[in-house]
Design a protein around this motif. Structure first.
Motif, short mmCIF file in Angstrom:
data_model
loop_
_atom_site.label_atom_id
_atom_site.label_comp_id
_atom_site.label_asym_id
_atom_site.label_seq_id
_atom_site.Cartn_x
_atom_site.Cartn_y
_atom_site.Cartn_z
N ASP A 8 0.86 -1.17 0.00
CA ASP A 8 0.00 0.00 0.00
C ASP A 8 0.90 1.22 0.00
N GLU A 10 0.48 4.03 1.06
CA GLU A 10 0.37 4.78 2.31
C GLU A 10 1.06 4.08 3.48
N ASP A 11 1.65 2.92 3.26
CA ASP A 11 2.35 2.19 4.31
C ASP A 11 3.44 3.08 4.91
N PRO A 12 3.58 3.12 6.23
CA PRO A 12 4.61 3.97 6.84
C PRO A 12 6.04 3.55 6.47
N GLU A 13 6.22 2.35 5.94
CA GLU A 13 7.55 1.90 5.52
C GLU A 13 7.86 2.25 4.06
N ASN A 15 8.71 5.13 1.32
CA ASN A 15 9.29 6.47 1.22
C ASN A 15 9.73 6.72 -0.22
N HIS A 24 10.82 0.80 -0.14
CA HIS A 24 10.04 0.06 0.85
C HIS A 24 11.02 -0.60 1.78
N ARG A 25 10.89 -0.29 3.06
CA ARG A 25 11.84 -0.78 4.07
C ARG A 25 13.27 -0.42 3.70
N GLU A 26 13.45 0.80 3.19
CA GLU A 26 14.75 1.39 2.85
C GLU A 26 15.42 0.80 1.61
N GLU A 35 -3.15 2.24 -4.21
CA GLU A 35 -3.81 3.34 -3.47
C GLU A 35 -5.27 2.95 -3.34
#
Length: 75
Positions: A8, A10-13, A15, A24-26, A35
């Motif tokens: 998603d 909007e996932d906080p992971e 960027n 995703h996860r750096e 979305e």
């Protein structure tokens, strides 16, 4: 059989780096990013190595296809 990773947007992971690549996860993300609007799938993006690459599909609120486009061959 290969499984496509789906996240998603909007996932906080999730960027975006200074070069505007999706992380995703750096790590650079490869797979499908979604979305949602009102709990329903609104847009599906395809990414390769952090860059949008492939089909994008947008849907109306009721789930009917709205429009689609394709981005390919990013350096």
């Amino acid at each position: 059989m290969t499984t496509t990773q789906r996240i998603d947007i909007e996932d906080p992971e999730v960027n975006v780096d200074d070069a505007q690549r999706l992380l995703h996860r750096e790590g650079l993300f490869t797979g499908e990013a979604t979305e949602h609007l009102g709990g329903k799938l609104a847009i599906l993006y395809v990414y390769a190595h952090g860059m949008q690459n492939g089909p994008t599909r947008e849907r109306h609120k009721d789930g009917r296809p709205k429009r689609s486009w394709r981005l390919d061959d990013h350096p």
